[in-house]
Write a protein that holds these residues in place. Structure first.
Motif, PDB file in Angstrom:
ATOM      1  N   GLY A  33      37.568  89.396  34.308  1.00  0.00           N
ATOM      2  CA  GLY A  33      38.091  90.922  34.777  1.00  0.00           C
ATOM      3  C   GLY A  33      39.494  90.944  34.838  1.00  0.00           C
ATOM      4  O   GLY A  33      40.258  90.041  34.373  1.00  0.00           O
ATOM      5  N   LEU A  34      39.976  91.902  35.273  1.00  0.00           N
ATOM      6  CA  LEU A  34      41.188  92.426  35.341  1.00  0.00           C
ATOM      7  C   LEU A  34      42.169  91.341  36.019  1.00  0.00           C
ATOM      8  O   LEU A  34      43.304  90.979  35.649  1.00  0.00           O
ATOM      9  N   ALA A  35      41.460  90.803  37.176  1.00  0.00           N
ATOM     10  CA  ALA A  35      42.278  89.837  37.988  1.00  0.00           C
ATOM     11  C   ALA A  35      42.707  88.433  37.256  1.00  0.00           C
ATOM     12  O   ALA A  35      43.753  87.819  37.795  1.00  0.00           O
ATOM     13  N   MET A  36      42.296  88.362  36.224  1.00  0.00           N
ATOM     14  CA  MET A  36      42.369  87.071  35.308  1.00  0.00           C
ATOM     15  C   MET A  36      44.186  87.002  34.731  1.00  0.00           C
ATOM     16  O   MET A  36      44.507  86.077  34.457  1.00  0.00           O
ATOM     17  N   GLU A  84      54.576  77.698  46.607  1.00  0.00           N
ATOM     18  CA  GLU A  84      54.138  78.259  47.663  1.00  0.00           C
ATOM     19  C   GLU A  84      53.471  79.998  47.498  1.00  0.00           C
ATOM     20  O   GLU A  84      52.385  80.087  47.977  1.00  0.00           O
ATOM     21  N   ALA A  85      54.119  80.413  46.608  1.00  0.00           N
ATOM     22  CA  ALA A  85      53.626  81.990  46.538  1.00  0.00           C
ATOM     23  C   ALA A  85      52.228  81.850  45.688  1.00  0.00           C
ATOM     24  O   ALA A  85      51.434  82.664  45.618  1.00  0.00           O
ATOM     25  N   VAL A  86      52.354  80.710  44.727  1.00  0.00           N
ATOM     26  CA  VAL A  86      51.109  80.781  43.638  1.00  0.00           C
ATOM     27  C   VAL A  86      50.006  80.370  44.568  1.00  0.00           C
ATOM     28  O   VAL A  86      48.880  80.728  44.438  1.00  0.00           O
ATOM     29  N   VAL A  87      50.216  79.283  45.493  1.00  0.00           N
ATOM     30  CA  VAL A  87      49.223  78.689  46.499  1.00  0.00           C
ATOM     31  C   VAL A  87      48.744  79.842  47.273  1.00  0.00           C
ATOM     32  O   VAL A  87      47.201  79.871  47.556  1.00  0.00           O
ATOM     33  N   ALA A  88      49.569  80.805  47.764  1.00  0.00           N
ATOM     34  CA  ALA A  88      48.831  81.815  48.656  1.00  0.00           C
ATOM     35  C   ALA A  88      48.259  82.970  47.752  1.00  0.00           C
ATOM     36  O   ALA A  88      47.386  83.388  48.468  1.00  0.00           O
ATOM     37  N   LEU A  89      48.957  83.084  46.583  1.00  0.00           N
ATOM     38  CA  LEU A  89      48.442  84.486  46.028  1.00  0.00           C
ATOM     39  C   LEU A  89      47.169  84.306  44.946  1.00  0.00           C
ATOM     40  O   LEU A  89      46.202  85.077  44.866  1.00  0.00           O
ATOM     41  N   ALA A  90      47.091  82.970  44.388  1.00  0.00           N
ATOM     42  CA  ALA A  90      46.123  82.821  43.661  1.00  0.00           C
ATOM     43  C   ALA A  90      44.601  82.803  43.975  1.00  0.00           C
ATOM     44  O   ALA A  90      43.777  83.591  43.467  1.00  0.00           O
ATOM     45  N   PRO A  91      44.291  82.234  45.173  1.00  0.00           N
ATOM     46  CA  PRO A  91      42.960  82.589  45.777  1.00  0.00           C
ATOM     47  C   PRO A  91      42.573  84.043  46.125  1.00  0.00           C
ATOM     48  O   PRO A  91      41.483  84.410  45.900  1.00  0.00           O
ATOM     49  N   LEU A  92      43.705  84.436  46.699  1.00  0.00           N
ATOM     50  CA  LEU A  92      43.667  86.223  47.121  1.00  0.00           C
ATOM     51  C   LEU A  92      43.100  86.929  45.717  1.00  0.00           C
ATOM     52  O   LEU A  92      42.300  87.840  45.685  1.00  0.00           O
ATOM     53  N   LEU A  93      43.950  86.588  44.625  1.00  0.00           N
ATOM     54  CA  LEU A  93      43.631  87.469  43.343  1.00  0.00           C
ATOM     55  C   LEU A  93      42.293  87.310  42.804  1.00  0.00           C
ATOM     56  O   LEU A  93      41.590  87.742  42.303  1.00  0.00           O
ATOM     57  N   GLY A  94      41.791  85.622  42.829  1.00  0.00           N
ATOM     58  CA  GLY A  94      40.740  85.341  42.391  1.00  0.00           C
ATOM     59  C   GLY A  94      39.319  86.147  43.380  1.00  0.00           C
ATOM     60  O   GLY A  94      38.603  86.504  42.600  1.00  0.00           O
ATOM     61  N   LEU A  95      39.503  86.412  44.609  1.00  0.00           N
ATOM     62  CA  LEU A  95      38.642  86.859  45.410  1.00  0.00           C
ATOM     63  C   LEU A  95      38.591  88.500  45.045  1.00  0.00           C
ATOM     64  O   LEU A  95      37.562  89.074  44.837  1.00  0.00           O
ATOM     65  N   LEU A  96      39.758  88.770  45.073  1.00  0.00           N
ATOM     66  CA  LEU A  96      39.873  90.474  44.308  1.00  0.00           C
ATOM     67  C   LEU A  96      39.017  90.613  43.025  1.00  0.00           C
ATOM     68  O   LEU A  96      38.333  91.476  42.983  1.00  0.00           O
ATOM     69  N   GLY A 112      34.406  92.707  40.481  1.00  0.00           N
ATOM     70  CA  GLY A 112      33.065  92.544  39.567  1.00  0.00           C
ATOM     71  C   GLY A 112      31.789  92.800  40.231  1.00  0.00           C
ATOM     72  O   GLY A 112      30.912  93.448  39.488  1.00  0.00           O
ATOM     73  N   LEU A 113      31.659  92.333  41.510  1.00  0.00           N
ATOM     74  CA  LEU A 113      30.553  92.774  42.334  1.00  0.00           C
ATOM     75  C   LEU A 113      30.423  94.224  42.647  1.00  0.00           C
ATOM     76  O   LEU A 113      29.267  94.674  42.405  1.00  0.00           O
ATOM     77  N   ILE A 139      33.981  83.895  38.417  1.00  0.00           N
ATOM     78  CA  ILE A 139      35.076  83.192  37.440  1.00  0.00           C
ATOM     79  C   ILE A 139      36.415  83.394  37.768  1.00  0.00           C
ATOM     80  O   ILE A 139      37.176  82.374  37.980  1.00  0.00           O
ATOM     81  N   SER A 140      36.795  84.612  38.130  1.00  0.00           N
ATOM     82  CA  SER A 140      38.213  84.800  38.838  1.00  0.00           C
ATOM     83  C   SER A 140      38.362  83.926  40.026  1.00  0.00           C
ATOM     84  O   SER A 140      39.365  83.448  40.133  1.00  0.00           O
ATOM     85  N   THR A 141      37.380  83.909  40.949  1.00  0.00           N
ATOM     86  CA  THR A 141      37.686  82.976  42.176  1.00  0.00           C
ATOM     87  C   THR A 141      37.664  81.744  41.883  1.00  0.00           C
ATOM     88  O   THR A 141      38.563  80.931  42.346  1.00  0.00           O
ATOM     89  N   ALA A 142      36.985  81.248  40.749  1.00  0.00           N
ATOM     90  CA  ALA A 142      37.170  79.707  40.529  1.00  0.00           C
ATOM     91  C   ALA A 142      38.381  79.604  39.699  1.00  0.00           C
ATOM     92  O   ALA A 142      38.978  78.198  40.243  1.00  0.00           O
ATOM     93  N   ALA A 143      38.898  80.411  39.072  1.00  0.00           N
ATOM     94  CA  ALA A 143      40.119  80.131  38.344  1.00  0.00           C
ATOM     95  C   ALA A 143      41.403  80.258  39.469  1.00  0.00           C
ATOM     96  O   ALA A 143      42.298  79.172  39.405  1.00  0.00           O
ATOM     97  N   GLY A 144      41.005  81.076  40.305  1.00  0.00           N
ATOM     98  CA  GLY A 144      42.390  81.244  41.449  1.00  0.00           C
ATOM     99  C   GLY A 144      42.355  80.037  42.209  1.00  0.00           C
ATOM    100  O   GLY A 144      43.262  79.423  42.609  1.00  0.00           O
ATOM    101  N   LEU A 145      40.907  79.418  42.698  1.00  0.00           N
ATOM    102  CA  LEU A 145      40.975  78.313  43.556  1.00  0.00           C
ATOM    103  C   LEU A 145      41.620  76.955  42.753  1.00  0.00           C
ATOM    104  O   LEU A 145      42.232  76.032  43.161  1.00  0.00           O
TER     105      LEU A 145
END
Length: 227
Positions: free
Chosen positions: A11-14, A113-125, A130-131, A160-166
């Motif tokens: 999706g777009l979050a990737m 620090e920014a990557v650690v904070a933003l990556a899971p949120l973008l993955g969840l988004l 997608g849902l 997939i985006s959540t897994a990538a973000g995590l």
């Protein structure tokens, strides 16, 4: 799935996750290169400067100047370039140089620090989007029929985006902690080296003062004994 399929199905979050991964990877590579250079030469810099300071103080500034490109060498050179400073001024020069060097050695921490904070949120988004897309195509009359098979596939792809973000956040956090540990160890070395150099300088200063006013000290002692 290859890389192109993962990007399409995620999706777009990737795309922002891809940008963050490139940013994190470049920061990690730069920090690894920086710390490898610091750690490889640190023992040589410290031993050379401290041995020279304890044996021949007059040549210490020249030795420290040769190592100015190393953070520890630049830190120890800061008070040595002063012309016979007072011990308190010597101490202040060490503290100021330590603040500057230790701050510059933390370059890149804010990025991780920014990557650690933003990556899971973008993955969840990405997963939520997608849902929403998958579930919006379901009608009540379709429940229990074969038409809902594509919805299940869409939901699995949206994860997939959540897994990538995590994955991105976990990897960035691991390197961030390693760099933090190296920084704390470097801070301890800076404190120890600065204290040793200041001790040598204060001892030298006291010896100079004693040699400068030997007659005054002798007269004061004689007057005390006479009284």
């Amino acid at each position: 799935m290859n890389f192109t399929e993962i990007m399409e199905k995620g999706g777009l979050a990737m795309w922002p996750l891809l940008f963050l991964s490139i940013l994190a990877l470049s920061t990690i590579i730069e920090r690894i290169w920086f710390w490898s250079r610091v750690l490889l030469k640190q023992g040589q810099v410290l031993n050379r400067i401290m041995d020279t300071a304890s044996r021949n103080w007059e040549t210490t500034p020249k030795i420290a100047r040769d190592y100015r490109r190393h953070p520890l060498g630049n830190y120890l050179y800061a008070p040595l370039k002063l012309n016979n400073p007072d011990p308190d001024v010597f101490h202040l020069a060490l503290e100021s140089a330590a603040d500057d060097e230790l701050t510059s050695m933390r370059r890149g921490d804010k990025v991780l620090e920014a990557v650690v904070a933003l990556a899971p949120l973008l993955g969840l988004l990405g997963t939520v989007l997608g849902l929403i897309t998958s579930l919006s195509n379901i009608q009540i009359s379709d429940l229990g029929t074969s038409s809902t098979a594509g919805v299940t596939l869409g939901i699995s792809e949206s994860l997939i985006s959540t897994a990538a973000g995590l994955i991105l956040a976990i990897a960035s956090l691991a390197f961030y902690r390693v760099f933090q540990a190296l920084w704390f160890n470097e801070m301890r070395i800076f404190r120890k080296a600065g204290s040793d150099l200041e001790l040598i300088y204060r001892q030298r200063w006291m010896d100079i003062e004693d040699n400068r006013y030997p007659l005054t000290s002798t007269l004061e002692t004689s007057e005390t004994v006479d009284n």
